[in-house]
Design an enzyme around this catalytic site. Sequence first.
Site, PDB file in Angstrom:
ATOM      1  N   GLU A 150       0.851  -1.192   0.000  1.00  0.00           N
ATOM      2  CA  GLU A 150       0.000   0.000   0.000  1.00  0.00           C
ATOM      3  C   GLU A 150       0.880   1.233   0.000  1.00  0.00           C
ATOM      4  O   GLU A 150       1.699   1.420   0.910  1.00  0.00           O
ATOM      5  CB  GLU A 150      -0.953   0.030   1.203  1.00  0.00           C
ATOM      6  CG  GLU A 150      -1.858   1.259   1.165  1.00  0.00           C
ATOM      7  CD  GLU A 150      -3.009   1.212   2.169  1.00  0.00           C
ATOM      8  OE1 GLU A 150      -3.591   2.292   2.426  1.00  0.00           O
ATOM      9  OE2 GLU A 150      -3.309   0.119   2.679  1.00  0.00           O
ATOM     10  N   GLU A 195       4.690   5.287   3.755  1.00  0.00           N
ATOM     11  CA  GLU A 195       4.143   6.589   4.152  1.00  0.00           C
ATOM     12  C   GLU A 195       5.278   7.482   4.651  1.00  0.00           C
ATOM     13  O   GLU A 195       5.835   7.254   5.714  1.00  0.00           O
ATOM     14  CB  GLU A 195       3.102   6.415   5.249  1.00  0.00           C
ATOM     15  CG  GLU A 195       2.472   7.717   5.721  1.00  0.00           C
ATOM     16  CD  GLU A 195       1.879   8.527   4.573  1.00  0.00           C
ATOM     17  OE1 GLU A 195       2.450   9.601   4.270  1.00  0.00           O
ATOM     18  OE2 GLU A 195       0.889   8.074   3.961  1.00  0.00           O
ATOM     19  N   ASP A 237      -2.547  11.953  -3.441  1.00  0.00           N
ATOM     20  CA  ASP A 237      -2.633  13.391  -3.700  1.00  0.00           C
ATOM     21  C   ASP A 237      -2.906  13.614  -5.189  1.00  0.00           C
ATOM     22  O   ASP A 237      -2.121  13.193  -6.036  1.00  0.00           O
ATOM     23  CB  ASP A 237      -1.324  14.066  -3.302  1.00  0.00           C
ATOM     24  CG  ASP A 237      -1.450  15.588  -3.223  1.00  0.00           C
ATOM     25  OD1 ASP A 237      -2.233  16.162  -4.006  1.00  0.00           O
ATOM     26  OD2 ASP A 237      -0.767  16.197  -2.382  1.00  0.00           O
ATOM     27  N   LYS A 247      -3.978  21.191  -9.670  1.00  0.00           N
ATOM     28  CA  LYS A 247      -3.590  22.214 -10.644  1.00  0.00           C
ATOM     29  C   LYS A 247      -2.841  21.558 -11.809  1.00  0.00           C
ATOM     30  O   LYS A 247      -1.940  20.759 -11.607  1.00  0.00           O
ATOM     31  CB  LYS A 247      -2.712  23.273  -9.983  1.00  0.00           C
ATOM     32  CG  LYS A 247      -3.439  24.086  -8.915  1.00  0.00           C
ATOM     33  CD  LYS A 247      -2.533  25.117  -8.297  1.00  0.00           C
ATOM     34  CE  LYS A 247      -3.264  25.926  -7.222  1.00  0.00           C
ATOM     35  NZ  LYS A 247      -2.391  26.937  -6.576  1.00  0.00           N
ATOM     36  N   ASP A 302     -11.481  10.310  -5.468  1.00  0.00           N
ATOM     37  CA  ASP A 302     -12.726  11.064  -5.614  1.00  0.00           C
ATOM     38  C   ASP A 302     -12.553  12.229  -6.589  1.00  0.00           C
ATOM     39  O   ASP A 302     -13.461  13.045  -6.731  1.00  0.00           O
ATOM     40  CB  ASP A 302     -13.167  11.613  -4.254  1.00  0.00           C
ATOM     41  CG  ASP A 302     -12.118  12.527  -3.637  1.00  0.00           C
ATOM     42  OD1 ASP A 302     -10.965  12.067  -3.468  1.00  0.00           O
ATOM     43  OD2 ASP A 302     -12.428  13.695  -3.330  1.00  0.00           O
ATOM     44  N   GLU A 317     -12.085   9.396   2.087  1.00  0.00           N
ATOM     45  CA  GLU A 317     -13.345   9.089   1.432  1.00  0.00           C
ATOM     46  C   GLU A 317     -14.508   9.757   2.164  1.00  0.00           C
ATOM     47  O   GLU A 317     -15.419  10.320   1.533  1.00  0.00           O
ATOM     48  CB  GLU A 317     -13.544   7.576   1.404  1.00  0.00           C
ATOM     49  CG  GLU A 317     -14.830   7.128   0.732  1.00  0.00           C
ATOM     50  CD  GLU A 317     -14.989   5.638   0.785  1.00  0.00           C
ATOM     51  OE1 GLU A 317     -15.007   5.003  -0.275  1.00  0.00           O
ATOM     52  OE2 GLU A 317     -15.105   5.090   1.912  1.00  0.00           O
TER      53      GLU A 317
END
Length: 233
Positions: free
Chosen positions: A64, A89, A138, A142, A174, A215
Amino acid sequence: MTEQERRTRSTEAFFGRRKGKPLRDQQVGRMETILPELKVDLASPVPADLKSLFPLPVDKIRLEIGFGGGEHLVHRARTNPTTGFIGVEPFINSMAKLLAVVEAEGLQNIRVYDDDATQLLDWLPEGQIDQIDLLYADPWPKKRHWKRRFVSQVNLDRFHKVLKPEGIFCFASDIDTYVNWTLQHCRDHGGFEWTARNAADWLTPYDGWPGTRYEAKARREGRSSAYLTFRKR
């Protein structure tokens, strides 16, 4: 691919924050003691079998990238105890949060990496990962920043290298432009097949999906999500 090409690619630079609020003493302690035990050491030789990274037998390995608050990673580790999970991460506060749960629950099927995921992907051996999850990455909304998006031809090459034959790449977002971007990049790459057969396939969350805070935020703000699944050709 030459070393010069590697150094000049936009995907080789990590974009994003690495640290937020100061860590509490307990969190600092875990970063100093638990993180070194769980961290994949890229200075060590690449194991012939990645399953040897885990102290207990595992039959699958799942990666992940950008686990955020760790809700999804922890849920999957709890419900799939014979799968080994590697979570990436770079954000220190998120890593500290995950380590607290790992310690409290004694989860032994999680390993972590706290830097740029491309470094780990380049270290991993070929064809040993069953599934890669990139969830609510992320979107860099832009247009001038789109080159910073993690989905790129270069990184899809990396995914293709480390995934097993018919291994799975799951992408959730999303942000419509990032969903379309990912569909186009996977199509153009040629090494991945989008598995959707109808709209329900990509509008329905994955099996056992626990949801994430990203989410939940999207739903509060009126945005729906897409759940894309690609299979390595």
